[in-house]
Write an enzyme that holds these catalytic residues in place. Structure first.
Site, PDB file in Angstrom:
ATOM      1  N   SER A  83       3.476  -2.252  10.391  1.00 24.05           N
ATOM      2  CA  SER A  83       4.916  -2.342  10.653  1.00 24.05           C
ATOM      3  C   SER A  83       5.534  -3.675  10.244  1.00 24.05           C
ATOM      4  O   SER A  83       6.446  -4.176  10.908  1.00 24.05           O
ATOM      5  CB  SER A  83       5.214  -2.048  12.127  1.00 24.05           C
ATOM      6  OG  SER A  83       4.885  -0.701  12.432  1.00 24.05           O
ATOM      7  N   ASN A  99       0.868  -1.181   0.000  1.00 22.91           N
ATOM      8  CA  ASN A  99       0.000   0.000   0.000  1.00 22.91           C
ATOM      9  C   ASN A  99       0.901   1.226   0.000  1.00 22.91           C
ATOM     10  O   ASN A  99       1.512   1.544   1.015  1.00 22.91           O
ATOM     11  CB  ASN A  99      -0.899  -0.032   1.253  1.00 22.91           C
ATOM     12  CG  ASN A  99      -1.716   1.234   1.403  1.00 22.91           C
ATOM     13  OD1 ASN A  99      -1.767   2.071   0.498  1.00 22.91           O
ATOM     14  ND2 ASN A  99      -2.368   1.381   2.552  1.00 22.91           N
ATOM     15  N   GLU A 140      -5.398  -4.820  10.620  1.00 23.56           N
ATOM     16  CA  GLU A 140      -4.377  -3.789  10.821  1.00 23.56           C
ATOM     17  C   GLU A 140      -4.664  -3.018  12.109  1.00 23.56           C
ATOM     18  O   GLU A 140      -5.471  -2.079  12.105  1.00 23.56           O
ATOM     19  CB  GLU A 140      -4.377  -2.797   9.652  1.00 23.56           C
ATOM     20  CG  GLU A 140      -4.013  -3.400   8.314  1.00 23.56           C
ATOM     21  CD  GLU A 140      -3.402  -2.367   7.371  1.00 23.56           C
ATOM     22  OE1 GLU A 140      -2.341  -2.651   6.815  1.00 23.56           O
ATOM     23  OE2 GLU A 140      -3.980  -1.266   7.211  1.00 23.56           O
ATOM     24  N   GLY A 149       2.883   2.092  10.920  1.00 24.80           N
ATOM     25  CA  GLY A 149       3.928   3.110  10.811  1.00 24.80           C
ATOM     26  C   GLY A 149       4.630   3.429  12.116  1.00 24.80           C
ATOM     27  O   GLY A 149       5.336   4.430  12.219  1.00 24.80           O
ATOM     28  N   GLU A 154      -6.698   4.905   7.803  1.00 24.84           N
ATOM     29  CA  GLU A 154      -6.396   6.303   7.449  1.00 24.84           C
ATOM     30  C   GLU A 154      -7.568   6.953   6.726  1.00 24.84           C
ATOM     31  O   GLU A 154      -7.781   8.163   6.837  1.00 24.84           O
ATOM     32  CB  GLU A 154      -5.098   6.353   6.626  1.00 24.84           C
ATOM     33  CG  GLU A 154      -3.885   6.079   7.532  1.00 24.84           C
ATOM     34  CD  GLU A 154      -2.688   5.449   6.840  1.00 24.84           C
ATOM     35  OE1 GLU A 154      -2.625   5.462   5.595  1.00 24.84           O
ATOM     36  OE2 GLU A 154      -1.807   4.933   7.556  1.00 24.84           O
ATOM     37  N   HIS A 168      -9.531   1.364   4.988  1.00 24.16           N
ATOM     38  CA  HIS A 168      -8.247   1.564   5.681  1.00 24.16           C
ATOM     39  C   HIS A 168      -8.435   2.568   6.821  1.00 24.16           C
ATOM     40  O   HIS A 168      -9.190   3.528   6.694  1.00 24.16           O
ATOM     41  CB  HIS A 168      -7.184   2.065   4.700  1.00 24.16           C
ATOM     42  CG  HIS A 168      -5.808   1.977   5.261  1.00 24.16           C
ATOM     43  ND1 HIS A 168      -5.318   2.897   6.159  1.00 24.16           N
ATOM     44  CD2 HIS A 168      -4.820   1.060   5.080  1.00 24.16           C
ATOM     45  CE1 HIS A 168      -4.078   2.550   6.497  1.00 24.16           C
ATOM     46  NE2 HIS A 168      -3.756   1.434   5.852  1.00 24.16           N
ATOM     47  N   LYS A 205       0.068   4.242  -0.218  1.00 23.94           N
ATOM     48  CA  LYS A 205      -0.555   5.420   0.417  1.00 23.94           C
ATOM     49  C   LYS A 205      -0.327   6.652  -0.475  1.00 23.94           C
ATOM     50  O   LYS A 205      -0.334   6.528  -1.688  1.00 23.94           O
ATOM     51  CB  LYS A 205      -0.026   5.596   1.841  1.00 23.94           C
ATOM     52  CG  LYS A 205      -0.152   4.292   2.637  1.00 23.94           C
ATOM     53  CD  LYS A 205       0.098   4.436   4.109  1.00 23.94           C
ATOM     54  CE  LYS A 205      -0.060   3.083   4.794  1.00 23.94           C
ATOM     55  NZ  LYS A 205       0.031   3.154   6.248  1.00 23.94           N
TER      56      LYS A 205
HETATM   57  P1  13P Z   1       3.150   0.280   7.642  1.00 24.27           P
HETATM   58  O1  13P Z   1       3.588  -1.039   7.015  1.00 24.27           O
HETATM   59  O2  13P Z   1       3.893   1.451   7.144  1.00 24.27           O
HETATM   60  O3  13P Z   1       3.055   0.159   9.127  1.00 24.27           O
HETATM   61  O4  13P Z   1       1.634   0.504   7.125  1.00 24.27           O
HETATM   62  C1  13P Z   1       0.714  -0.524   7.226  1.00 24.27           C
HETATM   63  C2  13P Z   1      -0.500  -0.160   6.485  1.00 24.27           C
HETATM   64  O5  13P Z   1      -1.247   0.726   6.869  1.00 24.27           O
HETATM   65  C3  13P Z   1      -0.779  -0.891   5.234  1.00 24.27           C
HETATM   66  O6  13P Z   1      -2.055  -0.630   4.756  1.00 24.27           O
END
Ligand code: 13P
Length: 241
Positions: free
Chosen positions: A199, A9, A160, A166, A92, A90, A11
Site C-alpha cells: 500500500s 510490480n 511486504e 492492496g 501471492e 512474493h 502483477k
Molecule cells: P500494493 O502496492 O498494491 O499494496 O502491492 C504491494 C505489492 O505486493 C508489491 O509487490
C-alpha cells in the site's frame, strides 16, 4: 551507501496498450537520482525493453533453466527477453502456488545463475501479525529462502506484510523500522538494500521512504499509472537528498 530503488510490480496487469505508461515512467527514470525498475508480466518484457531504456524485471521464474514445465518461465528466458531483474517469493506466489521457502531459494539460485538481480519478498500474514509472530516469520523466511551468495549487486530484500498488500493498511513507522533492522541483522551483508512494500502510494511514500533502514519501495497498484508512480520516484529522491 546502499542502493536506493523504486520498483513497480504490475502483477497480472497490463497489455500492449499499457506500454505508453512504461514509456512515461521510463522518461522519469532516466533522470532519477535512484534506481527504477518495472517488473512486468512476461508477455510485455520484450516489447518494453525494445521501447525504453529502463530496467525491466519479471515476477517469478522456475528453478530449472529449461524442460517439461508447462506454463512456467525460466530465468534464462527472462534474461533473454530483456529482463535484468526478477521478483521471487512474493506472497501471492506463496499463496496462489503454494510456494515454500526451499522452492524460493532454488529459484533465487537460478536467477543469480542467469545474471538476474533478485527482489526477494518476505512478510507475515495478518494472522501472524495479530499473533505477534512477525519477527519469527521474517527470520524463518530469510533462513529458508535466501541461499548463500547474496550480494548488494545481485539481491534486494522486500519486506511486504501480506495484510498491507492492496489493503490501504500499513504498519506503523516503528513497526517498519523494527522489521527492517531485524531483517538487516540477519542478512549476510548489511549493505543489502531492503525495500518496503504494501500500500505504498503518493500519500504515504515520503513518510515511509524517510524511515531509517528503508532503502526503497516495492509498489503494486500505484505502479500501474505514471501519475501515481512518478511521484514515488520523486519521494525517494527527496527522502535521501
Ligand atoms: P500494493 O502496492 O498494491 O499494496 O502491492 C504491494 C505489492 O505486493 C508489491 O509487490
Amino acid at each position: 551507501m546502499r542502493r536506493r530503488i523504486v520498483a513497480g510490480n504490475w502483477k497480472m496487469n497490463g497489455t500492449v496498450a499499457d506500454l505508453a505508461t512504461v514509456a512515461e515512467i521510463s522518461t522519469a527514470a532516466k533522470t532519477a537520482a535512484c534506481e527504477v525498475v518495472l517488473c512486468l508480466p512476461a508477455t510485455l518484457i520484450r516489447s518494453a525493453r525494445n521501447l525504453v531504456g529502463m530496467e525491466i524485471g519479471g515476477q517469478d521464474c522456475h528453478a530449472r533453466a529449461e524442460g517439461a514445465h508447462t506454463g512456467d518461465i525460466s530465468a534464462p528466458m527472462l534474461r533473454n527477453a530483456g529482463a535484468g531483474w526478477v521478483i521471487l517469493g512474493h506472497s501471492e506466489r506463496r499463496r496462489d502456488h503454494a510456494e515454500i521457502d526451499a522452492q524460493v531459494a532454488a529459484k533465487v539460485l537460478a536467477a543469480w545463475e542467469a545474471g538476474l538481480t533478485v527482489i526477494l519478498c518476505i512478510g507475515e500474514t495478518e494472522a501472524q501479525y495479530r499473533a505477534g509472530e512477525t519477527l519469527g516469520v521474517l527470520a524463518a523466511q530469510i533462513a529458508g529462502s535466501l541461499p548463500e551468495g547474496a550480494t548488494p549487486a545481485n539481491t534486494m530484500i522486500a519486506y511486504e506484510p501480506v495484510w498491507a498488500i492492496g489493503t490501504g493498511l500499513t504498519p506503523s513507522s516503528d513497526e517498519i523500522t523494527r522489521a527492517h533492522a531485524f531483517i538487516r541483522a540477519r542478512l549476510p551483508d548489511p549493505a543489502l538494500s531492503i525495500l518496503y512494500g504494501g500500500s505504498v502510494g503518493p500519500a504515504n511514500a515520503a513518510a515511509i521512504l524517510a524511515l531509517r533502514g528503508v532503502d526503497g519501495a516495492l509498489v503494486g497498484g500505484a505502479s500501474l499509472a505514471s501519475e501515481t508512480f512518478i511521484p514515488l520516484i520523486h519521494a525517494m529522491e527527496a527522502a535521501h537528498a
